[in-house]
Design a protein around this motif. Structure first.
Motif, mmCIF file in Angstrom:
data_model
loop_
_atom_site.group_PDB
_atom_site.id
_atom_site.type_symbol
_atom_site.label_atom_id
_atom_site.label_comp_id
_atom_site.label_asym_id
_atom_site.label_seq_id
_atom_site.Cartn_x
_atom_site.Cartn_y
_atom_site.Cartn_z
ATOM 1 N N GLU A 137 56.432 -89.798 -10.321
ATOM 2 C CA GLU A 137 55.318 -90.726 -10.490
ATOM 3 C C GLU A 137 55.628 -91.763 -11.572
ATOM 4 O O GLU A 137 55.227 -92.925 -11.465
ATOM 5 C CB GLU A 137 54.046 -89.950 -10.838
ATOM 6 N N THR A 138 56.349 -91.342 -12.610
ATOM 7 C CA THR A 138 56.746 -92.271 -13.666
ATOM 8 C C THR A 138 57.631 -93.370 -13.104
ATOM 9 O O THR A 138 57.483 -94.551 -13.447
ATOM 10 C CB THR A 138 57.489 -91.524 -14.793
ATOM 11 N N PHE A 139 58.559 -92.993 -12.234
ATOM 12 C CA PHE A 139 59.449 -93.969 -11.596
ATOM 13 C C PHE A 139 58.632 -95.038 -10.874
ATOM 14 O O PHE A 139 58.848 -96.241 -11.075
ATOM 15 C CB PHE A 139 60.376 -93.249 -10.617
ATOM 16 N N TYR A 140 57.680 -94.631 -10.061
ATOM 17 C CA TYR A 140 56.842 -95.585 -9.327
ATOM 18 C C TYR A 140 55.966 -96.397 -10.282
ATOM 19 O O TYR A 140 55.757 -97.596 -10.084
ATOM 20 C CB TYR A 140 55.971 -94.852 -8.307
ATOM 21 N N TYR A 141 55.476 -95.745 -11.308
ATOM 22 C CA TYR A 141 54.591 -96.409 -12.274
ATOM 23 C C TYR A 141 55.332 -97.506 -13.045
ATOM 24 O O TYR A 141 54.807 -98.607 -13.244
ATOM 25 C CB TYR A 141 54.039 -95.364 -13.230
ATOM 26 N N THR A 177 59.232 -83.439 -6.188
ATOM 27 C CA THR A 177 60.606 -83.447 -6.705
ATOM 28 C C THR A 177 61.582 -83.928 -5.632
ATOM 29 O O THR A 177 62.556 -84.631 -5.928
ATOM 30 C CB THR A 177 61.006 -82.037 -7.175
ATOM 31 N N THR A 178 61.309 -83.575 -4.384
ATOM 32 C CA THR A 178 62.154 -83.999 -3.276
ATOM 33 C C THR A 178 62.156 -85.511 -3.124
ATOM 34 O O THR A 178 63.183 -86.112 -2.801
ATOM 35 C CB THR A 178 61.687 -83.349 -1.960
ATOM 36 N N VAL A 179 61.013 -86.133 -3.373
ATOM 37 C CA VAL A 179 60.922 -87.597 -3.281
ATOM 38 C C VAL A 179 61.918 -88.253 -4.236
ATOM 39 O O VAL A 179 62.698 -89.129 -3.854
ATOM 40 C CB VAL A 179 59.483 -88.079 -3.577
ATOM 41 N N ILE A 234 51.303 -84.160 -1.824
ATOM 42 C CA ILE A 234 52.696 -84.171 -2.278
ATOM 43 C C ILE A 234 52.718 -83.858 -3.768
ATOM 44 O O ILE A 234 52.492 -84.731 -4.614
ATOM 45 C CB ILE A 234 53.369 -85.535 -2.003
ATOM 46 N N THR A 235 52.971 -82.593 -4.098
ATOM 47 C CA THR A 235 53.028 -82.131 -5.488
ATOM 48 C C THR A 235 54.194 -81.148 -5.617
ATOM 49 O O THR A 235 54.831 -80.791 -4.623
ATOM 50 C CB THR A 235 51.720 -81.432 -5.902
#
Length: 201
Positions: free
Chosen positions: A131-135, A73-75, A67-68
Protein backbone atom coordinates in the motif's frame (compact mmCIF):
# COMPACT_ATOMS: atom_id res chain seq x y z
CA UNK A 1 20.70 14.16 -8.08
CA UNK A 2 17.88 15.75 -10.11
CA UNK A 3 15.21 13.13 -10.69
CA UNK A 4 12.59 15.04 -12.64
CA UNK A 5 12.16 18.39 -14.41
CA UNK A 6 9.41 20.64 -13.08
CA UNK A 7 9.24 22.41 -16.45
CA UNK A 8 8.53 19.22 -18.38
CA UNK A 9 5.30 18.88 -20.32
CA UNK A 10 2.39 17.02 -18.70
CA UNK A 11 0.86 14.65 -21.29
CA UNK A 12 -2.76 15.32 -20.38
CA UNK A 13 -3.95 14.25 -23.86
CA UNK A 14 -2.33 10.82 -23.51
CA UNK A 15 -5.07 8.27 -22.82
CA UNK A 16 -2.75 5.98 -20.86
CA UNK A 17 -1.68 8.92 -18.71
CA UNK A 18 -5.32 9.64 -17.94
CA UNK A 19 -5.86 6.01 -16.91
CA UNK A 20 -2.79 6.06 -14.66
CA UNK A 21 -3.86 9.30 -12.95
CA UNK A 22 -7.38 7.99 -12.39
CA UNK A 23 -6.20 4.70 -10.92
CA UNK A 24 -3.32 5.92 -8.76
CA UNK A 25 -4.74 9.26 -7.59
CA UNK A 26 -8.53 9.19 -7.64
CA UNK A 27 -8.81 5.46 -6.92
CA UNK A 28 -5.66 4.90 -4.86
CA UNK A 29 -6.12 1.40 -3.32
CA UNK A 30 -4.20 2.14 -0.09
CA UNK A 31 -5.48 2.51 3.49
CA UNK A 32 -3.99 4.09 6.59
CA UNK A 33 -4.17 1.95 9.74
CA UNK A 34 -4.84 3.53 13.11
CA UNK A 35 -4.46 1.47 16.29
CA UNK A 36 -6.34 2.45 19.45
CA UNK A 37 -5.57 0.71 22.73
CA UNK A 38 -8.73 -0.79 24.22
CA UNK A 39 -7.34 -2.65 27.23
CA UNK A 40 -5.30 -5.77 27.90
CA UNK A 41 -5.82 -9.46 27.27
CA UNK A 42 -5.65 -12.31 29.81
CA UNK A 43 -1.86 -12.40 29.49
CA UNK A 44 -1.64 -8.72 30.32
CA UNK A 45 -0.67 -7.70 26.80
CA UNK A 46 -2.31 -4.63 25.26
CA UNK A 47 -5.30 -5.08 22.98
CA UNK A 48 -5.89 -2.75 20.07
CA UNK A 49 -8.77 -1.79 17.86
CA UNK A 50 -7.65 -1.31 14.27
CA UNK A 51 -9.34 1.23 12.05
CA UNK A 52 -8.58 1.55 8.34
CA UNK A 53 -9.10 4.80 6.46
CA UNK A 54 -8.94 4.78 2.66
CA UNK A 55 -6.56 7.29 1.07
CA UNK A 56 -9.19 7.98 -1.59
CA UNK A 57 -12.77 8.85 -0.65
CA UNK A 58 -13.88 6.55 -3.48
CA UNK A 59 -12.82 3.60 -1.29
CA UNK A 60 -11.69 1.26 -4.09
CA UNK A 61 -9.10 -0.37 -1.85
CA UNK A 62 -7.25 -3.66 -1.63
CA UNK A 63 -8.78 -4.21 1.79
CA UNK A 64 -12.34 -3.68 0.59
CA UNK A 65 -11.67 -6.22 -2.15
CA UNK A 66 -10.42 -8.77 0.38
CA UNK A 67 -6.76 -8.43 -0.69
CA UNK A 68 -4.88 -8.57 2.63
CA UNK A 69 -2.05 -10.56 4.23
CA UNK A 70 -0.36 -13.01 1.85
CA UNK A 71 -2.54 -11.88 -1.05
CA UNK A 72 -1.35 -8.32 -0.64
CA UNK A 73 2.26 -9.49 -0.32
CA UNK A 74 1.82 -11.29 -3.64
CA UNK A 75 0.90 -8.00 -5.32
CA UNK A 76 4.21 -6.41 -4.35
CA UNK A 77 6.10 -9.60 -5.24
CA UNK A 78 4.72 -9.37 -8.78
CA UNK A 79 5.86 -5.76 -9.03
CA UNK A 80 9.33 -6.17 -7.61
CA UNK A 81 10.34 -9.52 -9.14
CA UNK A 82 11.78 -8.30 -12.47
CA UNK A 83 13.55 -5.39 -10.76
CA UNK A 84 15.11 -7.53 -8.00
CA UNK A 85 16.76 -9.67 -10.68
CA UNK A 86 18.51 -6.56 -11.98
CA UNK A 87 19.33 -5.14 -8.54
CA UNK A 88 17.02 -2.19 -9.15
CA UNK A 89 14.59 -2.60 -6.22
CA UNK A 90 15.04 -1.51 -2.61
CA UNK A 91 12.65 -1.20 0.34
CA UNK A 92 14.32 0.88 3.05
CA UNK A 93 13.72 1.59 6.72
CA UNK A 94 13.09 5.18 7.76
CA UNK A 95 16.76 5.86 8.55
CA UNK A 96 18.15 4.82 5.16
CA UNK A 97 18.60 7.41 2.43
CA UNK A 98 16.54 7.00 -0.73
CA UNK A 99 18.89 9.27 -2.67
CA UNK A 100 22.01 7.35 -1.62
CA UNK A 101 20.40 4.02 -2.50
CA UNK A 102 19.35 5.26 -5.94
CA UNK A 103 22.90 6.51 -6.54
CA UNK A 104 24.33 3.15 -5.47
CA UNK A 105 21.98 1.20 -7.74
CA UNK A 106 22.70 3.50 -10.69
CA UNK A 107 26.45 3.04 -10.21
CA UNK A 108 26.05 -0.73 -10.40
CA UNK A 109 23.90 -0.80 -13.53
CA UNK A 110 25.09 -1.39 -17.05
CA UNK A 111 23.78 1.77 -18.65
CA UNK A 112 22.83 0.54 -22.10
CA UNK A 113 19.45 1.95 -21.03
CA UNK A 114 19.81 5.14 -18.96
CA UNK A 115 16.06 4.98 -18.31
CA UNK A 116 16.11 1.51 -16.69
CA UNK A 117 13.24 0.81 -14.31
CA UNK A 118 13.95 1.32 -10.62
CA UNK A 119 11.94 1.28 -7.39
CA UNK A 120 13.38 2.67 -4.15
CA UNK A 121 11.15 3.66 -1.22
CA UNK A 122 10.98 3.79 2.56
CA UNK A 123 8.59 1.89 4.78
CA UNK A 124 5.67 3.88 6.20
CA UNK A 125 4.17 3.34 9.63
CA UNK A 126 0.46 2.51 9.62
CA UNK A 127 0.54 1.13 6.09
CA UNK A 128 1.62 -2.16 4.54
CA UNK A 129 4.56 -2.11 2.12
CA UNK A 130 2.41 -2.76 -0.99
CA UNK A 131 0.00 0.00 0.00
CA UNK A 132 2.93 2.33 0.70
CA UNK A 133 4.22 1.73 -2.83
CA UNK A 134 0.87 2.77 -4.34
CA UNK A 135 0.52 5.67 -1.91
CA UNK A 136 3.92 7.16 -2.74
CA UNK A 137 3.24 6.97 -6.47
CA UNK A 138 -0.13 8.58 -5.80
CA UNK A 139 1.61 11.41 -3.96
CA UNK A 140 4.15 11.94 -6.74
CA UNK A 141 1.35 12.47 -9.25
CA UNK A 142 -0.88 14.45 -6.87
CA UNK A 143 1.94 16.87 -6.00
CA UNK A 144 3.18 17.15 -9.58
CA UNK A 145 6.57 15.57 -8.77
CA UNK A 146 7.03 13.63 -11.98
CA UNK A 147 8.31 13.77 -15.54
CA UNK A 148 7.43 11.63 -18.55
CA UNK A 149 10.33 10.78 -20.86
CA UNK A 150 10.79 8.59 -23.93
CA UNK A 151 13.47 5.90 -24.06
CA UNK A 152 15.44 4.74 -27.10
CA UNK A 153 12.69 2.24 -28.00
CA UNK A 154 10.05 4.96 -28.08
CA UNK A 155 8.48 3.79 -24.80
CA UNK A 156 7.09 6.28 -22.29
CA UNK A 157 8.99 6.23 -18.98
CA UNK A 158 7.76 7.97 -15.80
CA UNK A 159 10.22 9.47 -13.30
CA UNK A 160 8.39 9.92 -10.00
CA UNK A 161 9.46 11.31 -6.63
CA UNK A 162 7.64 11.39 -3.29
CA UNK A 163 8.64 13.76 -0.48
CA UNK A 164 7.07 14.50 2.89
CA UNK A 165 7.98 17.74 4.67
CA UNK A 166 11.15 17.96 2.59
CA UNK A 167 12.19 14.37 3.32
CA UNK A 168 12.63 12.07 0.32
CA UNK A 169 10.44 8.98 0.70
CA UNK A 170 10.59 7.34 -2.69
CA UNK A 171 12.00 7.50 -6.20
CA UNK A 172 10.60 5.46 -9.05
CA UNK A 173 11.36 5.21 -12.76
CA UNK A 174 8.80 3.00 -14.46
CA UNK A 175 7.56 2.33 -17.95
CA UNK A 176 4.06 3.46 -18.77
CA UNK A 177 3.19 -0.16 -19.56
CA UNK A 178 4.35 -1.20 -16.05
CA UNK A 179 2.20 1.44 -14.36
CA UNK A 180 -0.82 0.36 -16.40
CA UNK A 181 -0.24 -3.25 -15.36
CA UNK A 182 0.00 -2.25 -11.68
CA UNK A 183 -3.42 -0.58 -11.81
CA UNK A 184 -5.06 -3.93 -12.54
CA UNK A 185 -4.11 -5.55 -9.23
CA UNK A 186 -6.59 -3.46 -7.24
CA UNK A 187 -9.49 -4.85 -9.28
CA UNK A 188 -8.45 -8.49 -8.98
CA UNK A 189 -10.33 -10.94 -6.82
CA UNK A 190 -8.70 -12.97 -4.07
CA UNK A 191 -8.93 -16.03 -6.35
CA UNK A 192 -7.08 -14.19 -9.13
CA UNK A 193 -4.33 -13.14 -6.72
CA UNK A 194 -4.01 -16.72 -5.47
CA UNK A 195 -3.68 -17.82 -9.09
CA UNK A 196 -0.65 -15.54 -9.36
CA UNK A 197 0.81 -17.28 -6.30
CA UNK A 198 0.32 -20.69 -7.91
CA UNK A 199 1.81 -19.43 -11.17
CA UNK A 200 4.94 -18.33 -9.29
CA UNK A 201 5.35 -21.86 -7.87
Amino acid sequence: MTWWNKNSLIPTENQNFQIIIEEFVFKCPSCNEKKTKIGVNEAGKPRYKRQYTPVSARNRTFRRNGITGNSLTTVLAQIRRPLVKRGAYALLNGKESVENKVREITRNQKLEDPYFEIIVFQKKSGMTDPETFYYYIRNAFAHGSFEVKTNSKGEKVYCLECCNNGELKGRFRLKETSLISYTKFADMSVAEIKALQRKKK
